[in-house]
Design a protein around this motif. Structure first.
Motif, PDB file in Angstrom:
ATOM      1  N   GLY A 146       0.834  -1.197   0.000  1.00  0.00           N
ATOM      2  CA  GLY A 146       0.000   0.000   0.000  1.00  0.00           C
ATOM      3  C   GLY A 146       0.863   1.239   0.000  1.00  0.00           C
ATOM      4  N   ALA A 147       0.278   2.366  -0.342  1.00  0.00           N
ATOM      5  CA  ALA A 147       1.017   3.629  -0.333  1.00  0.00           C
ATOM      6  C   ALA A 147       1.516   3.921   1.081  1.00  0.00           C
ATOM      7  N   HIS A 148       2.803   4.233   1.193  1.00  0.00           N
ATOM      8  CA  HIS A 148       3.419   4.457   2.507  1.00  0.00           C
ATOM      9  C   HIS A 148       2.689   5.541   3.288  1.00  0.00           C
ATOM     10  N   SER A 149       2.360   6.639   2.636  1.00  0.00           N
ATOM     11  CA  SER A 149       1.711   7.752   3.336  1.00  0.00           C
ATOM     12  C   SER A 149       0.338   7.357   3.865  1.00  0.00           C
ATOM     13  N   ALA A 150      -0.439   6.612   3.063  1.00  0.00           N
ATOM     14  CA  ALA A 150      -1.776   6.193   3.500  1.00  0.00           C
ATOM     15  C   ALA A 150      -1.688   5.238   4.683  1.00  0.00           C
ATOM     16  N   VAL A 151      -0.747   4.303   4.625  1.00  0.00           N
ATOM     17  CA  VAL A 151      -0.575   3.344   5.710  1.00  0.00           C
ATOM     18  C   VAL A 151      -0.127   4.056   6.977  1.00  0.00           C
ATOM     19  N   GLN A 152       0.836   4.952   6.835  1.00  0.00           N
ATOM     20  CA  GLN A 152       1.358   5.665   7.997  1.00  0.00           C
ATOM     21  C   GLN A 152       0.283   6.529   8.649  1.00  0.00           C
ATOM     22  N   ASN A 153      -0.535   7.211   7.846  1.00  0.00           N
ATOM     23  CA  ASN A 153      -1.595   8.047   8.400  1.00  0.00           C
ATOM     24  C   ASN A 153      -2.626   7.212   9.147  1.00  0.00           C
ATOM     25  N   LEU A 154      -2.948   6.034   8.623  1.00  0.00           N
ATOM     26  CA  LEU A 154      -3.893   5.154   9.299  1.00  0.00           C
ATOM     27  C   LEU A 154      -3.335   4.703  10.645  1.00  0.00           C
ATOM     28  N   ILE A 155      -2.060   4.325  10.661  1.00  0.00           N
ATOM     29  CA  ILE A 155      -1.441   3.877  11.912  1.00  0.00           C
ATOM     30  C   ILE A 155      -1.417   5.011  12.936  1.00  0.00           C
ATOM     31  N   ARG A 156      -1.058   6.195  12.496  1.00  0.00           N
ATOM     32  CA  ARG A 156      -1.012   7.330  13.421  1.00  0.00           C
ATOM     33  C   ARG A 156      -2.389   7.643  13.975  1.00  0.00           C
ATOM     34  N   CYS A 157      -3.395   7.573  13.118  1.00  0.00           N
ATOM     35  CA  CYS A 157      -4.762   7.855  13.542  1.00  0.00           C
ATOM     36  C   CYS A 157      -5.201   6.892  14.639  1.00  0.00           C
ATOM     37  N   VAL A 158      -4.918   5.607  14.445  1.00  0.00           N
ATOM     38  CA  VAL A 158      -5.306   4.595  15.428  1.00  0.00           C
ATOM     39  C   VAL A 158      -4.528   4.782  16.728  1.00  0.00           C
ATOM     40  N   ARG A 159      -3.251   5.049  16.622  1.00  0.00           N
ATOM     41  CA  ARG A 159      -2.428   5.195  17.823  1.00  0.00           C
ATOM     42  C   ARG A 159      -2.793   6.439  18.622  1.00  0.00           C
ATOM     43  N   ARG A 160      -3.258   7.482  17.943  1.00  0.00           N
ATOM     44  CA  ARG A 160      -3.674   8.686  18.659  1.00  0.00           C
ATOM     45  C   ARG A 160      -4.928   8.440  19.484  1.00  0.00           C
ATOM     46  N   CYS A 161      -5.638   7.377  19.185  1.00  0.00           N
ATOM     47  CA  CYS A 161      -6.802   6.996  19.983  1.00  0.00           C
ATOM     48  C   CYS A 161      -6.398   6.135  21.176  1.00  0.00           C
ATOM     49  N   GLY A 162      -5.096   5.957  21.366  1.00  0.00           N
ATOM     50  CA  GLY A 162      -4.615   5.155  22.476  1.00  0.00           C
ATOM     51  C   GLY A 162      -4.670   3.674  22.226  1.00  0.00           C
ATOM     52  N   LEU A 163      -4.665   3.274  20.960  1.00  0.00           N
ATOM     53  CA  LEU A 163      -4.767   1.862  20.604  1.00  0.00           C
ATOM     54  C   LEU A 163      -3.468   1.361  19.998  1.00  0.00           C
ATOM     55  N   ALA A 164      -3.076   0.158  20.358  1.00  0.00           N
ATOM     56  CA  ALA A 164      -1.933  -0.510  19.753  1.00  0.00           C
ATOM     57  C   ALA A 164      -2.443  -1.421  18.639  1.00  0.00           C
ATOM     58  N   ILE A 165      -1.641  -1.585  17.588  1.00  0.00           N
ATOM     59  CA  ILE A 165      -2.058  -2.359  16.418  1.00  0.00           C
ATOM     60  C   ILE A 165      -1.432  -3.744  16.453  1.00  0.00           C
ATOM     61  N   ASP A 166      -2.291  -4.763  16.444  1.00  0.00           N
ATOM     62  CA  ASP A 166      -1.808  -6.137  16.393  1.00  0.00           C
ATOM     63  C   ASP A 166      -1.433  -6.546  14.978  1.00  0.00           C
ATOM     64  N   GLN A 167      -2.236  -6.139  14.015  1.00  0.00           N
ATOM     65  CA  GLN A 167      -2.018  -6.541  12.625  1.00  0.00           C
ATOM     66  C   GLN A 167      -2.826  -5.636  11.711  1.00  0.00           C
ATOM     67  N   ILE A 168      -2.333  -5.470  10.477  1.00  0.00           N
ATOM     68  CA  ILE A 168      -3.048  -4.736   9.439  1.00  0.00           C
ATOM     69  C   ILE A 168      -3.320  -5.710   8.301  1.00  0.00           C
ATOM     70  N   ILE A 169      -4.586  -5.842   7.935  1.00  0.00           N
ATOM     71  CA  ILE A 169      -4.991  -6.781   6.902  1.00  0.00           C
ATOM     72  C   ILE A 169      -5.663  -6.018   5.759  1.00  0.00           C
ATOM     73  N   PRO A 170      -5.237  -6.212   4.510  1.00  0.00           N
ATOM     74  CA  PRO A 170      -5.921  -5.575   3.379  1.00  0.00           C
ATOM     75  C   PRO A 170      -7.381  -6.014   3.321  1.00  0.00           C
ATOM     76  N   ASN A 171      -8.280  -5.069   3.109  1.00  0.00           N
ATOM     77  CA  ASN A 171      -9.713  -5.373   3.111  1.00  0.00           C
ATOM     78  C   ASN A 171     -10.128  -6.462   2.122  1.00  0.00           C
ATOM     79  N   PRO A 172      -9.560  -6.510   0.909  1.00  0.00           N
ATOM     80  CA  PRO A 172      -9.998  -7.581  -0.002  1.00  0.00           C
ATOM     81  C   PRO A 172      -9.822  -8.965   0.603  1.00  0.00           C
ATOM     82  N   LEU A 173      -8.717  -9.168   1.330  1.00  0.00           N
ATOM     83  CA  LEU A 173      -8.480 -10.462   1.951  1.00  0.00           C
ATOM     84  C   LEU A 173      -9.387 -10.666   3.152  1.00  0.00           C
ATOM     85  N   ALA A 174      -9.567  -9.627   3.964  1.00  0.00           N
ATOM     86  CA  ALA A 174     -10.402  -9.745   5.160  1.00  0.00           C
ATOM     87  C   ALA A 174     -11.831 -10.138   4.799  1.00  0.00           C
ATOM     88  N   SER A 175     -12.428  -9.445   3.843  1.00  0.00           N
ATOM     89  CA  SER A 175     -13.803  -9.746   3.442  1.00  0.00           C
ATOM     90  C   SER A 175     -13.917 -11.181   2.945  1.00  0.00           C
TER      91      SER A 175
END
Length: 394
Positions: A146-175
């Motif tokens: 994925g685009a580095h900037s998009a991935v990084q912004n998503l991670i920062r957004c989640v972490r600013r909510c006080g959440l740690a990330i266990d894993q990132i899964i592309p939506n096509p695979l998750a669905s």
């Protein structure tokens, strides 16, 4: 006092139109028992509703990622078998080799999914051939970035909510993990998840993922078309689409009228449902034509014995499956997560496919951790290194 869970898992699906959070526990039986759910319009990530419903404190989440920046590619790795008998180290080495492709600096690695292995070009097998004899070990994998900037912004957004990330899964695979059966993945199937902002495509054959793509056109475009043609506000167009939409004009029925609001200062008026359907059908045809092009470009169209599975919020619309069959010229069904315990009325729906797929991915990981045999140790270590490297570098 918050309830204590022995094996808590949390899925966070951040979509263009909504954010859905699921909280559950992997029971001793290996099944997931949902404990809480939160869903809200995409105006920021809020975990409070899910925490209150589940009566627990959320600290770690598994998140999905989508967007037209997502790219999938296949890669092959070949190594010499060190002691003429395949060991866990050989499997680890060939997986590393297959994954060692050049990734541009503006892109981030999201997933490496093994497809099959072969010894001395004698035919492919799904499982790592540990214990078999040979000289040359080959592995095929599917890599998603994925685009580095998009991935990084998503991670920062989640972490600013006080959440740690266990894993990132592309939506096509998750669905796909939530709505496809093992037999479909083996025979060959295309999973098409039509969300609000994007349409995600994942193609499986031989039990492994072979092609992924994200098309930047989905339900939001249908809403925009209705608002523009009928000349009504966007929210009114969305409400009408949800309540009365039909993707195939001939199924809309004759003389079925819908009252629609007009722009400010004008009186409400009537809209024929077939007119509404014709607007939607034109856009859905565009979406399915783009999906069909991706399927053909993948070279797997003739291998889709299992047909096409539609999921996502738009899959619920009347006429979607029928129009898809007209365009794809193969069997089409609607796909929803299989779940019949608490909160099933909320999550056994196409719009919850991504969130439930994230839960399924977490469930499978927990089961591997609980009972991973020695044969699986190398694979577990490999994916652990990939996860730790990715999450640890953002």
């Amino acid at each position: 006092m918050a309830r204590e869970y022995k094996d808590l898992i949390v899925a966070l699906d951040i979509g263009s139109a909504k954010v859905m959070t699921l909280v559950g526990e992997v029971r001793p039986s290996g099944e997931v028992q949902l404990a809480g759910l939160g869903s809200a319009a995409s105006e920021g990530i809020k975990r409070g509703v899910a925490e209150l419903t589940a009566d627990c404190k959320i600290g770690h989440v598994r998140i999905g990622i989508s967007g037209e920046h997502i790219r999938g590619t296949n890669s092959t790795g070949v190594v010499a078998i060190r002691d003429r008998e395949v060991t866990a180290n050989d499997v680890e080495h060939v997986d590393d080799t297959a994954a060692a492709i050049r990734i541009p600096s503006d892109r981030s690695l999201l997933l490496i999914a093994p497809q099959e292995y072969a010894i001395d070009q004698q035919g492919y097998v799904r499982e790592p051939p540990i214990g078999m004899s040979g000289i040359r070990l080959e592995a095929n994998v599917h890599i998603i970035t994925g685009a580095h900037s998009a991935v990084q912004n998503l991670i920062r957004c989640v972490r600013r909510c006080g959440l740690a990330i266990d894993q990132i899964i592309p939506n096509p695979l998750a669905s796909s993990m939530a709505v496809l059966g093992a037999d479909e993945r083996e025979l060959g199937v295309a999973c098409v998840d039509i969300g609000a902002g994007t349409t995600d495509l994942a193609i499986f054959k031989g039990g492994a993922i072979r092609h992924t793509a994200v098309i930047p056109m989905a339900g939001q475009r249908m809403t925009e078309d209705i608002a523009r043609v009928v000349q009504i506000p966007m929210q009114a167009a969305e409400d009408i689409k949800t309540a009365h939409g039909c993707a195939k004009t001939m199924l809309a029925g004759l003389n079925a009228n819908i009252e629609v609001p007009s722009l400010q200062g004008s009186d409400a008026r009537m809209l024929d449902r077939q007119t509404l359907a014709s607007i939607i059908e034109a856009r859905v045809e565009d979406i399915f034509t783009l999906v069909q092009g991706e399927i053909r470009d993948s070279g797997l169209e003739a291998d889709l014995t299992g047909g096409v599975v539609l999921t996502g919020g738009a899959a619920l619309m009347e006429g979607m499956a029928e129009l898809a069959e007209d365009i794809f010229l193969m069997r089409v069904r609607r796909g929803a997560p299989h779940y019949n315990c608490s909160l099933s009325e909320m999550v056994a729906q196409p719009y919850a496919a991504t969130a439930m797929g994230l839960m399924e991915d977490a469930r499978q990981e927990r089961l591997h951790e609980r009972s991973a045999p020695p044969r699986a140790a190398a694979a577990a270590a490999f994916w652990g290194r990939v996860r730790d490297f990715f999450v640890g570098n953002f």
